[in-house]
Each structure stands twice: as structure tokens, then as C-alpha cells.
Design an enzyme around this catalytic site. Sequence first.
Site, mmCIF file in Angstrom:
data_model
loop_
_atom_site.group_PDB
_atom_site.id
_atom_site.type_symbol
_atom_site.label_atom_id
_atom_site.label_comp_id
_atom_site.label_asym_id
_atom_site.label_seq_id
_atom_site.Cartn_x
_atom_site.Cartn_y
_atom_site.Cartn_z
ATOM 1 N N ASP A 205 -19.786 8.232 21.617
ATOM 2 C CA ASP A 205 -19.412 9.394 22.413
ATOM 3 C C ASP A 205 -18.159 10.043 21.834
ATOM 4 O OD1 ASP A 205 -19.741 11.173 24.389
ATOM 5 O OD2 ASP A 205 -18.872 9.938 25.970
ATOM 6 N N LYS B 277 -25.171 5.112 20.821
ATOM 7 C CA LYS B 277 -24.870 6.547 20.868
ATOM 8 C C LYS B 277 -23.369 6.693 21.107
ATOM 9 C CE LYS B 277 -26.602 10.850 22.846
ATOM 10 N NZ LYS B 277 -25.322 11.483 23.144
ATOM 11 N N CYS C 9 14.114 21.257 42.033
ATOM 12 C CA CYS C 9 12.735 20.984 42.451
ATOM 13 C C CYS C 9 12.627 19.465 42.640
ATOM 14 C CB CYS C 9 11.773 21.487 41.381
ATOM 15 S SG CYS C 9 10.041 21.206 41.782
ATOM 16 N N CYS D 101 8.985 23.480 45.728
ATOM 17 C CA CYS D 101 10.241 24.224 45.829
ATOM 18 C C CYS D 101 10.016 25.737 45.916
ATOM 19 C CB CYS D 101 11.153 23.895 44.650
ATOM 20 S SG CYS D 101 10.602 24.643 43.112
ATOM 21 N N GLU E 220 -29.904 2.479 17.810
ATOM 22 C CA GLU E 220 -28.500 2.626 17.432
ATOM 23 C C GLU E 220 -27.673 2.927 18.662
ATOM 24 O OE1 GLU E 220 -28.259 5.691 14.403
ATOM 25 O OE2 GLU E 220 -30.186 5.023 13.604
ATOM 26 N N CYS F 189 6.549 24.547 36.760
ATOM 27 C CA CYS F 189 7.628 25.011 37.625
ATOM 28 C C CYS F 189 8.909 24.826 36.824
ATOM 29 C CB CYS F 189 7.694 24.182 38.906
ATOM 30 S SG CYS F 189 9.260 24.398 39.785
ATOM 31 N N SER G 185 -29.921 18.775 18.491
ATOM 32 C CA SER G 185 -29.434 17.850 19.507
ATOM 33 C C SER G 185 -30.540 16.822 19.740
ATOM 34 C CB SER G 185 -29.014 18.606 20.763
ATOM 35 O OG SER G 185 -30.105 18.910 21.552
ATOM 36 N N PHE H 37 0.837 -1.196 0.000
ATOM 37 C CA PHE H 37 0.000 0.000 0.000
ATOM 38 C C PHE H 37 0.878 1.254 0.000
ATOM 39 C CE2 PHE H 37 -2.495 3.399 1.820
ATOM 40 C CZ PHE H 37 -3.756 3.226 1.263
ATOM 41 N N TYR I 105 -24.453 7.921 10.945
ATOM 42 C CA TYR I 105 -25.780 7.527 11.414
ATOM 43 C C TYR I 105 -26.954 8.310 10.837
ATOM 44 C CZ TYR I 105 -24.390 11.241 14.597
ATOM 45 O OH TYR I 105 -23.913 12.409 15.120
ATOM 46 N N GLU J 184 -20.174 10.558 13.827
ATOM 47 C CA GLU J 184 -19.493 10.886 15.077
ATOM 48 C C GLU J 184 -18.037 10.458 14.959
ATOM 49 O OE1 GLU J 184 -21.570 12.254 17.241
ATOM 50 O OE2 GLU J 184 -20.566 12.224 19.191
HETATM 51 P P1 AMP Z 1 -26.405 15.261 22.933
HETATM 52 O O1 AMP Z 1 -25.013 15.747 22.615
HETATM 53 O O2 AMP Z 1 -26.492 14.548 24.240
HETATM 54 O O3 AMP Z 1 -27.464 16.297 22.667
HETATM 55 O O4 AMP Z 1 -26.687 14.091 21.899
HETATM 56 C C1 AMP Z 1 -26.789 14.358 20.535
HETATM 57 C C2 AMP Z 1 -25.550 13.906 19.850
HETATM 58 O O5 AMP Z 1 -25.414 12.501 19.925
HETATM 59 C C3 AMP Z 1 -25.602 14.176 18.401
HETATM 60 O O6 AMP Z 1 -25.216 15.486 18.097
HETATM 61 C C4 AMP Z 1 -24.603 13.193 17.863
HETATM 62 O O7 AMP Z 1 -23.326 13.820 17.844
HETATM 63 C C5 AMP Z 1 -24.508 12.119 18.910
HETATM 64 N N1 AMP Z 1 -24.804 10.767 18.423
HETATM 65 C C6 AMP Z 1 -24.022 9.689 18.664
HETATM 66 N N2 AMP Z 1 -24.514 8.590 18.099
HETATM 67 C C7 AMP Z 1 -25.639 8.945 17.444
HETATM 68 C C8 AMP Z 1 -26.602 8.237 16.663
HETATM 69 N N3 AMP Z 1 -26.503 6.901 16.450
HETATM 70 N N4 AMP Z 1 -27.623 8.934 16.140
HETATM 71 C C9 AMP Z 1 -27.741 10.277 16.363
HETATM 72 N N5 AMP Z 1 -26.866 10.995 17.105
HETATM 73 C C10 AMP Z 1 -25.834 10.351 17.650
HETATM 74 ZN ZN ZN Z 2 9.213 23.285 41.779
#
Ligand code: AMP
Ligand code: ZN
Length: 669
Positions: A117, A115, A429, A408, A113, A423, A81, A35, A224, A172
Site C-alpha cells: 500500500d 498488495k 491563546c 481565543c 503476491e 491561530c 489498475s 561506507f 512486482y 510500489e
Molecule cells: P488499485 O490502486 O486498488 O487499483 O490497485 C492497483 C495498484 O496496486 C497498482 O497500481 C499497484 O500500485 C498496486 N500494487 C501493490 N502491490 C502490487 C502487486 N504485487 N502487483 C500489482 N500491483 C500492486
Molecule cells: Zn487562538
Amino acid sequence: MEEIQKKISQLSNELNEHNHLYYIEDAPVITDFKFDQILSELQDLEKQYPQFKDPNSPTQRVGGGVTKFFDTIEHRYPMYSLSNTYSKDELVQWETRIRKILGVDTEICYTCELKFDGASISLTYENGALVQALTRGDGVQGDAITTNVKTINSIPLKLKGNYPKFFEIRGEIILPWMGFHKMNEKRAELGEPLYSNPRNTASGSLKLQDSSLVAERPLICFFYALAADQLMIDSQFEALKKAREWGFKVPDSASLAHSIDEVFEFITEWDEKRKSLPYEIDGIVIKVNQLNQQNKLGFTAKAPRWAMAYKYQAQQASTVLLEVQYQVGRTGAITPVAILKPVLISGTIVKRASLHNQDQIEKLGLRIGDTVFVEKGGEIIPKIIGIDQDKRASFKEEISFISNCPECKYPLTREVGEVQHYCKNEIACPPQQIGKIQHFIGRKAMNIEGLGGETVSLLFHEGLLSNIADLYRLKKEKILPLERMAEKSVNNLFEGIGKSKNKPFSKVLFGLGIRYVGETVAKRLAKAFGSMNALMGATAEAMTETEEIGGRIAESVVKYFSKSSNIEVIKVLSSSGLQMEEAQNLNKPHSIFKGKKFVVSGVFEHYSREGIKSEIESFGGIIISSVSSKTNFLVAGDGTGPSKKTKAVDLRIPILNEKDFLNLKEQGI
Ligand code: AMP
Ligand code: ZN
């Protein structure tokens, strides 16, 4: 010319396909080596014929573009949101509300689905090519981070199959645990404060100015949601399937539920399964599946009525903040730590929480005596997520960040643009002194067995050890009388110290603990300069000629050598017999290229680019990145840029093709 253009597009297609197989399907069919070979072939052609370069070429993956200011741009479709809840009762109430609008007896299906993070992102594709990437921002407008996003391998730059001409897709960007831990291991090695959690690290990464730094971070993107004026799709579940077909990474964890009870089953199932996922999720997103039903339900001011996030309860407790202590790291970085009234969270007693830095304390608005909410998520150290305002009395003492080192008393500094206080009293130190010695004896540096971190601390406090040079001046008769130091352990200690004298120069260099000089950088510098003396005499400019050594590292090395206390230490190490030169330098038969500087460019028949470079290095040669009067040879494969060649000719530097190089290797210089 047409040939070249064809070749470029053929190589690009090939790379896109392999990228897809590797990052989306997890089923690569060629080796990484192969690759890289195709990639460097394409890179060279693009350099030579920039007029044919596609802005979405797979070479964008490695980054390089710098964004000074991120433009703020309005979202074509606002990024809402999600309403969220922690309770199943509220999910049932949500269903009742929906049924009021859709009709009590209507059949409703839901997609469930995970969620993810991380940081949400909206991508625009036109004619199958990625044209824009925006952060969520305030939902109405976001920042354009297109260049950075192009470096993320799981985001397709070109689509497959039968995609709409114009659409947006939401996803995400997350940092899986393994990548997060690896990044932190590196930070620890460099003595930098650790990243607190994958989510913040992921979203911070997107705003880095230098896209090649983003490329180094193991980010991935899960998709998503689609958004477009016309999609010819009936349901969310189908949208996920289509997105997958077009080449997006859509996890197959999503599932259809035909009733709220089935939704509960999904929630329960994943409450267990999430613990073994390679990345963090903070809940489940439930969406009404049929798009015509979604349209009927519409949006509130903030969120769609047709979706709900069910969040898993993070392990939380409330307790009292007793005091803030400040820790001093090896590099002098100051980390505030909250000392808490002990509290039980998910089976362990929590007494401390990291506060990271001054900004974090101010953001929380903490005061001593506050009742705080503490959460124990996936992070190693628990964190404070907020304060209980109801239990706050106005007379409580505000926290003012210390202005002097707790160890220190040296005045602290916080440079512009940095979040951490430091520091800078490195040589006197105690925690910095001890930390530096511990780093030097560590496994990746001198690996001195028989000497542990505790013993270092003991010897330091006894006044027998105040810097790494003192290790080589220790006297047995001074140590023996100390508690816990029996004859045998002292012998082990001296044996370990003795052995360290055979450790290669690159390890000695790493062991010095120069800021930004990790293991790999130390190896590069050791190879390029060959000896401590050469490195000490080098300018920052000369250092940046070495591959992978940027200005920040070079400045830091020069600064280190400009301090007389450091030079003193190095003198002692040298006279004690530590390796101050690269082995190749000493090893005559293998040093046919000793000290000679090579620029390598283009593609080769028998070698990959990395392969030829490491061979040159193994013969004592030094790889530099651009042709200058100090260059000894330009090794030019196919597709070497004309400017490099012209410069070499102008400076009368020999240009070697692959065959010439092989001859040179045979015959020596
Ligand atoms: P919150 O930040 O708690 O308002 O949750 C909304 C956020 O969840 C959205 O802006 C997405 O970034 C996130 N998210 C993560 N997984 C998903 C999903 N499967 N569908 C929709 N939103 C999602
Ligand atoms: Zn120090």
C-alpha cells in the site's frame, strides 16, 4: 586523467555493491562509517572532475537536485489498475470467466503476491542504468520524478547480471511503519500536525521539489512487474526471480498456487501474518502465472483480465457525524476533529476521527448529521472514508470552516501553499501558551520532574503561570493552597525547576519551541553561535552558513527574536540563572578553537569528514560550509575543490592540510 576516471568508476562500483548488500540483501559487509568515507571520497573527486560524473553515480542518493515542475510524460506501456474484490465467491467467479477463455480443462497456475500500500511507479532502464521514473498519474501519462527516485536506496541505479537492453519495471514505493512513526515523532516535537498514514506520506514525498528532503525519508521500493517488447521470460514468477537477480528488491513472500484453493490458503495465511509485517499491505494480488495465458486473456479498458486484487476488509462501521470540533496545537495549528455517535469497531469504541484540515472536509463533502463510514486501519486515529449518500437529506447543515480561533477568537490565517489554518495569537491563546510550557518542561528539553502537563494546566488556569519565564517566578505560598498540591509535591516541583538551571544551553534553546527548531537543529545552532546573545544578534544569512541550517529555519529563528515578548522571556530566563552559553565556551582548556570558523573539505587519512568536524566542534570551533571573509581556516584534505582553495588564497585564509591541523590542535591557536 584516465587514472581519475578509473578511480571514480571503481569507487562507484564499490558503493553500488555495498548499497545492494545493505538495502536489498540485508547483509552489509562494511560499516556505515567506512561506507560514508568511500562516498565522500567519490563526492570530492566528482566535484573536482565534473566531466567524469555519471548521472547515475551513487552520490545521487543524497539528493540535492531541485525539480520546480515535474514533466508529464506518456507511459510506453499503460499502467492499468487492478480489478478488486473483497469476496472469495467473486474470486471463484473470476476463475470461471478465465476458464471460459483459456479452456475449461486448462491447467492454470497463479502467483500470489502481497498488495503493497504505497505509490506505484514505473522505471525505465537502458543498458542497465535507470533513465526515467514516472508516477502512475492517470495510467496513460505520469509525472517524471527521476531525481527524487534516485535518492531511494532500494532502487538500483545500475543493474547486475544478464538484464535486457531496454525494459520497464513497476513497483510500489512505501514507507514502513517504523520510518512513518519516526517522522511523526519529529513532527510532534516540532509541534507540526502529524502525517495521517504511510501511503499518503509516501506519495507526497515523491512530489517534493527538493530531492535532499526525499533522501531523508526512509522510503523503500518493492518491485512486482516487468514490461518490455520482448522479455524471453515465460511466467510472472520467473519475472520476479529475474528482477531479483538484476538487483531489484522483490520480497520472497510471493508464492505459486496451483489452484484457487491454494490461493485461498495464501490469503488466509497472510490475513494473520500481515499484522506483524513492518509495513502495510491492503490485500493480495493474484496473477495468472503463464505469460502466454496472460496474453490470451488481455485487458479490459481499465485492468488486466489475468489479475485480481483480493482486499482485506478494513475494520469499518457507519455512524453519525454529530459535530466538528477544532483543536489548537502548541504552534497554533488548527486540526478539525469529527465527533461521532459512539460506534464499536474491532473491539474499541470510536467517538472521534481526525479530519486533518479544511481540504479534507471539502473533499469528503461532509455535513453535520451525515451518516459516515469510519475505518480503523493501521493509523492511530480512525478516519472517515466517505459518506452514505442514501442517508443524506438536502437540508443538512454544511460545514463551514471556522474563521476565528475556538479558544481565543483571534482571526485564523492560512498561508498560500499550506493546508493548515493557524491561530497566530501566540502570547494570549491558552492552548498555545500551555502547550509551549509543556514543551519547555518536557523530557527532551528541561526535563522538569515534579511538574506534569496537568499541573501546568492547573497553574495556568489559576493565573500563576502564563509563559515559561513565570516558572522561575512561582511562589510557594501561592501554590500550596491549591487543590492536590501537598507540601511534598510542591517541594519536588521547586527542586525540578531548580535543576533545570543546569541544563545545557542547547536544551534551553530547544525548549523555547521556536518553529522548525527541533533537538538537532538546536544543538547545531548552539554549537555554531555559542550563546543566546550571539544567536540573537545573528542574521538569517549568518545562520545558513551553519551546516544543515536552511533558509526556512533561519527565518523562523530571526522572526522569533524579533518579537519583544520573546526577548522579555529570555531576559527572565537568563537572570534566573539558566544556561545561556555553550559549555565549551566556558570550559577554557577545551576551547582552543573557541569561536573560530572552519571550512572542512576533501578526504583525510586519520579522520572521516564527520570525525574531523566533530573534533573541531568539541574544541569550540564552528563548522561553516563555504569559504568567505569570515572564515578563519580551510582544512583541506585530498581532493578539495580548486575553487575553495583559490578563494581561501584570495582572502588570505590559512589552508591547513591534515598534518597542519594536527599541529594546530597540539599547539593551539
Ligand atoms: P488499485 O490502486 O486498488 O487499483 O490497485 C492497483 C495498484 O496496486 C497498482 O497500481 C499497484 O500500485 C498496486 N500494487 C501493490 N502491490 C502490487 C502487486 N504485487 N502487483 C500489482 N500491483 C500492486
Ligand atoms: Zn487562538
